[in-house]
Design a protein around this motif. Structure first.
Motif, mmCIF file in Angstrom:
data_model
loop_
_atom_site.group_PDB
_atom_site.id
_atom_site.type_symbol
_atom_site.label_atom_id
_atom_site.label_comp_id
_atom_site.label_asym_id
_atom_site.label_seq_id
_atom_site.Cartn_x
_atom_site.Cartn_y
_atom_site.Cartn_z
ATOM 1 N N ILE A 172 0.844 -1.195 0.000
ATOM 2 C CA ILE A 172 0.000 0.000 0.000
ATOM 3 C C ILE A 172 0.880 1.247 0.000
ATOM 4 O O ILE A 172 0.650 2.179 -0.775
ATOM 5 C CB ILE A 172 -0.981 -0.016 1.193
ATOM 6 N N ALA A 173 1.905 1.264 0.838
ATOM 7 C CA ALA A 173 2.807 2.420 0.901
ATOM 8 C C ALA A 173 3.529 2.616 -0.438
ATOM 9 O O ALA A 173 3.687 3.755 -0.894
ATOM 10 C CB ALA A 173 3.824 2.235 2.025
ATOM 11 N N ILE A 174 3.944 1.526 -1.059
ATOM 12 C CA ILE A 174 4.615 1.620 -2.367
ATOM 13 C C ILE A 174 3.662 2.195 -3.411
ATOM 14 O O ILE A 174 4.034 3.079 -4.193
ATOM 15 C CB ILE A 174 5.152 0.242 -2.804
ATOM 16 N N LEU A 175 2.435 1.715 -3.429
ATOM 17 C CA LEU A 175 1.458 2.217 -4.391
ATOM 18 C C LEU A 175 1.172 3.692 -4.162
ATOM 19 O O LEU A 175 1.072 4.470 -5.114
ATOM 20 C CB LEU A 175 0.163 1.409 -4.314
ATOM 21 N N GLU A 176 1.047 4.092 -2.910
ATOM 22 C CA GLU A 176 0.801 5.502 -2.620
ATOM 23 C C GLU A 176 1.959 6.364 -3.119
ATOM 24 O O GLU A 176 1.741 7.436 -3.692
ATOM 25 C CB GLU A 176 0.571 5.708 -1.122
#
Length: 66
Positions: free
Chosen positions: A16-20
């Motif tokens: 999720i952090a990578i996608l954000e």
């Protein structure tokens, strides 16, 4: 991307952090892009990243509700 249920909660949060971060970078690229074709390509990538982000966040929320 596929099998989110096989990811640990930490792995899910990492993705999720990578996608954000990817979405933030794509938005910056879109702001600097010139040309309709580049803007459309970046908009498509942002849409794909947002879709994946939404799937992962739903999986995370479903796990939290268990």
């Amino acid at each position: 991307m596929g099998n989110e249920s096989s990811l640990s909660l930490d792995e899910l949060n990492d993705r999720i952090a990578i996608l954000e971060d990817n979405i933030r970078q794509l938005i910056e690229q879109a702001a600097a892009a010139s040309g309709e074709q580049n803007e459309a390509r970046i908009a498509d990538r942002i849409s794909q990243q947002n879709d994946e982000l939404e799937r992962l966040m739903k999986e995370r929320d479903a796990r939290a509700a268990r």
